[in-house]
Design a protein around this motif. Structure first.
Motif, PDB file in Angstrom:
ATOM      1  N   LEU A  38       6.770   7.954  -6.360  1.00 37.88           N
ATOM      2  CA  LEU A  38       6.619   6.275  -6.348  1.00 37.88           C
ATOM      3  C   LEU A  38       6.086   5.907  -5.037  1.00 37.88           C
ATOM      4  CD1 LEU A  38      10.430   5.610  -7.694  1.00 37.88           C
ATOM      5  CD2 LEU A  38       8.244   5.274  -8.936  1.00 37.88           C
ATOM      6  N   ARG A  39       6.272   6.333  -4.080  1.00 38.55           N
ATOM      7  CA  ARG A  39       5.689   5.646  -2.747  1.00 38.55           C
ATOM      8  C   ARG A  39       4.288   6.084  -2.758  1.00 38.55           C
ATOM      9  NH1 ARG A  39       8.146   1.772   0.534  1.00 38.55           N
ATOM     10  NH2 ARG A  39      10.248   1.885   0.002  1.00 38.55           N
ATOM     11  N   SER A  40       3.584   7.248  -3.478  1.00 39.42           N
ATOM     12  CA  SER A  40       2.366   7.776  -3.177  1.00 39.42           C
ATOM     13  C   SER A  40       1.134   6.696  -3.859  1.00 39.42           C
ATOM     14  CB  SER A  40       1.948   9.051  -3.861  1.00 39.42           C
ATOM     15  OG  SER A  40       2.159   8.828  -5.062  1.00 39.42           O
ATOM     16  N   GLY A  41       1.965   5.982  -5.140  1.00 35.65           N
ATOM     17  CA  GLY A  41       1.065   4.924  -5.801  1.00 35.65           C
ATOM     18  C   GLY A  41      -0.142   5.437  -6.506  1.00 35.65           C
ATOM     19  N   LEU A  42      -0.097   6.721  -6.757  1.00 36.71           N
ATOM     20  CA  LEU A  42      -1.162   7.594  -7.351  1.00 36.71           C
ATOM     21  C   LEU A  42      -0.920   7.957  -8.974  1.00 36.71           C
ATOM     22  CD1 LEU A  42      -2.169  10.033  -4.627  1.00 36.71           C
ATOM     23  CD2 LEU A  42      -3.353   7.913  -5.178  1.00 36.71           C
ATOM     24  N   PRO A  43      -1.194   6.965  -9.811  1.00 36.33           N
ATOM     25  CA  PRO A  43      -0.871   7.332 -11.206  1.00 36.33           C
ATOM     26  C   PRO A  43      -1.519   8.615 -11.616  1.00 36.33           C
ATOM     27  CG  PRO A  43      -2.122   5.140 -11.162  1.00 36.33           C
ATOM     28  CD  PRO A  43      -1.685   5.871  -9.742  1.00 36.33           C
ATOM     29  N   PRO A  67       0.805  -1.265  -0.022  1.00 38.74           N
ATOM     30  CA  PRO A  67       0.100   0.035  -0.108  1.00 38.74           C
ATOM     31  C   PRO A  67       0.837   1.153  -0.136  1.00 38.74           C
ATOM     32  CG  PRO A  67      -0.637  -1.643   1.628  1.00 38.74           C
ATOM     33  CD  PRO A  67       0.664  -2.104   1.036  1.00 38.74           C
ATOM     34  N   PRO A  68       0.535   2.315  -0.718  1.00 40.71           N
ATOM     35  CA  PRO A  68       1.541   3.554  -1.084  1.00 40.71           C
ATOM     36  C   PRO A  68       1.579   4.182   0.326  1.00 40.71           C
ATOM     37  CG  PRO A  68      -0.747   3.866  -1.935  1.00 40.71           C
ATOM     38  CD  PRO A  68      -0.753   2.504  -1.473  1.00 40.71           C
ATOM     39  N   LEU A  69       0.734   4.134   1.150  1.00 42.93           N
ATOM     40  CA  LEU A  69       0.843   5.257   2.246  1.00 42.93           C
ATOM     41  C   LEU A  69       1.061   4.338   3.523  1.00 42.93           C
ATOM     42  CD1 LEU A  69      -1.773   7.985   1.311  1.00 42.93           C
ATOM     43  CD2 LEU A  69       0.407   7.857   0.796  1.00 42.93           C
ATOM     44  N   GLN A  70       1.584   3.237   3.452  1.00 42.96           N
ATOM     45  CA  GLN A  70       1.581   2.732   4.618  1.00 42.96           C
ATOM     46  C   GLN A  70       3.215   2.414   5.021  1.00 42.96           C
ATOM     47  OE1 GLN A  70       0.591  -1.495   4.460  1.00 42.96           O
ATOM     48  NE2 GLN A  70      -1.600  -1.080   4.060  1.00 42.96           N
ATOM     49  N   PRO A  71       3.460   2.709   6.349  1.00 40.88           N
ATOM     50  CA  PRO A  71       4.823   2.793   6.907  1.00 40.88           C
ATOM     51  C   PRO A  71       5.540   1.479   6.643  1.00 40.88           C
ATOM     52  CG  PRO A  71       3.689   2.815   8.856  1.00 40.88           C
ATOM     53  CD  PRO A  71       2.545   3.053   7.604  1.00 40.88           C
TER      54      PRO A  71
END
Length: 631
Positions: free
Chosen positions: A580-585, A353-357
């Motif tokens: 890249l870490r956001s996961g929002l294309p 998941p993009p916003l998980q630590p």
């Protein structure tokens, strides 16, 4: 420490976003009951976290933490999704009780719902006629004064009811009294109608005289000695309607007096425009709804044709090895994790998941593939070169159909024209707003209610146009989701020097990725741009925490991006890592829309610098080597 990346504890906002992410995955996986439970669990967690925060900090300080508003907005989004999921569960529960019947063909003229990008699923975009009814429901529910004839009709009905009740109490032998009551009723009803008709004729004559007088005032304002265009004639008619409205209401005079006493008070401008657009019977508010319906009616067919499969073709399925793009929905766009492709990937692991630590992943896969990545010392030296390459690639591979681009262009022009008409009419109605600062504030206050119901549909059209770029960005996000920051070009001096000693559990610049993920919660261009500015400020704060300089002195309040300790050569790789870490294309389409609808004054200041930096980072991430981390 203000940055979450350097803090060992998990912030409540971060945990809430994890829960919302899981609920969205269940919802998109056609598991509504589990998704409904997770939405409710997320709302419960947010309420508990906020309650505990209030209880623990009520003696320490009175101010509300900055994450509180974000958590409340996230809870509101989850509540809306839970309501729609509950409605879906209710419909599916009723389906087994209905008798099986042959499918009935739908009429050809009925509007269909817009298909999403995942083939077969229906998006929440309403047909234009339903949208128009919803927009006009508020104005129709406003209280309407009765005309004299309508008042007389109601009075006659009461007289007739009293007459019938009295006649029922009389004996049959009292015929004389019955006749007298009947004649009296007829006389009173006739008198009421005659008086009401006279009053209505007088009222109509006075209204016509006032209309002509106000029309003359509007003609003098618009210099009617020359031929007017249809737009100017419409604006003159609307201005006359505003003058007529002000004859019946006193609040515009009070607001004009306030603006005259305090011409530089921008808070008055915000309050005035908000109050103005909240009144459904004001001509400017009515024009706002008409223009919204016109823009929605223009966007809906374009999105329908772009998203629906062609006639005679099977539903769209993703190619093996490629990723499907998410539909353009506010909550679907929020926290959307990268979907695994249909074909087996060389790295067979569940998506992050993009916003998980979490840890940045084992560095072993990068041991033999560092040569496939751009040199971290020179990857951002020639930004113009890879931007030009991106443009040439878009021209060669991502050529969009001309009708679709033309539809987007015409929709953008219509939106600009609608906002200009609303702004000019507001400035005509309130001359005290005709200053540079007040005009900018007025424009920002108009844009928020104007874009709120239109942005999901507008973003869907942008995403269909930029589908190729979003696909390239999505592939890079999937390939490099576990790449260490140094592989993207971030210098080691701008990374946590000893994260284990500090107890950090998240990846570097995690707080910036969280802030960027909140962009999709907004539906106003100005607020989305503010979210981008906050993201870059968080990056600068994290960089200063990771690499403190001896001469740096703490200053109160947020500092401009240009005054930060890091330069553009360091900022761009960090921002690329955050992207890249956001996961929002869909950030590609969001930025394209922001560049079109943001006021020119913002594009030459700090906001424009932040938007350009984000666009540069997106272009760089799109062009990352596709085979570098796949070995």
């Amino acid at each position: 420490m203000s940055a979450a990346a350097g803090d060992g504890t998990v912030k409540p906002l971060q945990s809430a976003m994890k829960l919302a992410n899981g609920a969205i995955e269940l919802d998109t996986g056609n598991r509504p009951r589990e998704a409904y439970t997770e939405y409710l669990r997320t709302i419960h967690y947010i309420s508990q976290a906020l309650l505990e925060e209030v209880e623990t900090t009520k003696e320490a300080r009175e101010t509300v933490p900055p994450d509180t508003s974000k958590m409340l907005k996230l809870a509101q989004q989850c509540l809306e999704r839970a309501q729609s999921t509950a409605t879906k569960l209710g419909k599916t529960r009723l389906k087994p009780t209905m008798p099986a019947a042959a499918p009935i063909p739908q009429p050809a003229g009925r509007h269909r719902r817009v298909y999403s990008d995942e083939g077969g699923k229906l998006s929440p975009f309403l047909p234009p006629e339903i949208f128009q009814k919803l927009q006009g429901a508020e104005s129709q529910s406003s209280k309407k004064e009765l005309t004299p004839l309508e008042e007389a009709s109601l009075q006659n009905q009461k007289l007739k009811a009293a007459y019938e009740a009295r006649m029922a109490r009389l004996d049959p032998s009292q015929a004389m009294q019955k006749t007298s009551l009947t004649l009296s009723l007829q006389r009173q009803m006739m008198e009421n109608l005659v008086i009401a008709k006279a009053r209505e004729e007088t009222l109509q004559r006075k209204m016509e005289e006032r209309r002509l007088r106000l029309q003359e005032a509007a003609n003098r304002r618009f210099c009617s000695q020359v031929a007017l265009t249809p737009e100017e004639r419409e604006q003159r008619a609307l201005y006359a309607a505003i003058l007529e409205y002000e004859q019946d209401h006193d609040w515009p005079k009070h607001w004009k007096a306030k603006l005259k006493r305090s011409p530089g008070d921008l808070s008055l401008v915000t309050s005035l425009v908000s109050h103005l657009l909240s009144l459904p019977d004001h001509p400017i508010a009515q024009l706002l709804r008409r223009l919204q319906c016109a823009v929605y009616s223009a966007l809906y067919p374009a999105v329908s044709r772009a998203a629906a499969p062609a006639p005679g073709c099977c539903p769209r399925t993703p190619n093996p090895g490629s990723r499907r793009l998410r539909p353009s929905q506010s909550l679907h766009c929020m926290l959307s994790p990268p979907e695994p492709s249909a074909a087996p990937r060389p790295q067979d692991c569940p998506p992050t998941p993009p916003l998980q630590p979490g840890p940045a992943g084992p560095p072993s896969p990068l041991g033999d593939t560092a040569s496939g990545l751009p040199d971290k010392d020179s990857s951002f030296e020639d930004l113009e070169q890879f931007l030009g390459t991106s443009e040439r690639q878009g021209q060669g591979h991502g050529v969009q159909p001309e009708p679709q681009l033309q539809q987007l262009k015409s929709a953008v022009e219509e939106i600009h024209s609608a906002i200009d008409r609303l702004l000019s009419l507001t400035l005509l109605a309130f001359e005290g707003l005709n200053t540079a600062a007040s005009k900018d504030r007025c424009l920002a206050c108009i844009e928020e209610p104007f874009f709120s119901p239109l942005w999901p549909l507008l973003l869907a059209l942008y995403r269909s146009v930029h589908r190729t770029r979003e696909a390239a960005l999505s592939r890079s996000m999937e390939l490099y989701r576990n790449a260490p920051p140094t592989a993207i070009g971030i210098p080691t001096k701008l990374l946590p020097q000893n994260p284990e000693a500090k107890g950090a559990t998240g990846y570097p610049y995690c707080a910036a990725a969280q802030e960027l993920g909140l962009l999709v919660l907004e539906s106003c261009p100005q607020k989305k741009l503010e979210c981008i500015v906050r993201t870059l400020r968080v990056i600068c704060v994290c960089a200063e925490d990771y690499c403190p300089t001896p001469e740096a002195t703490p200053q109160a309040g947020p500092q401009p991006i240009a005054a930060a300790a890091i330069g553009a050569d360091d900022l761009l790789p960090i921002l690329s890592f955050v992207v890249l870490r956001s996961g929002l294309p869909q950030l590609v389409s969001e930025c394209a829309a922001l560049e079109e609808f943001i006021h020119e004054g913002y594009l030459i200041g700090e906001e424009g610098y932040c938007l350009t930096s984000l666009q540069s980072a997106l272009s760089y991430v799109e062009l990352l080597p596709q085979g570098g981390l796949a070995k």
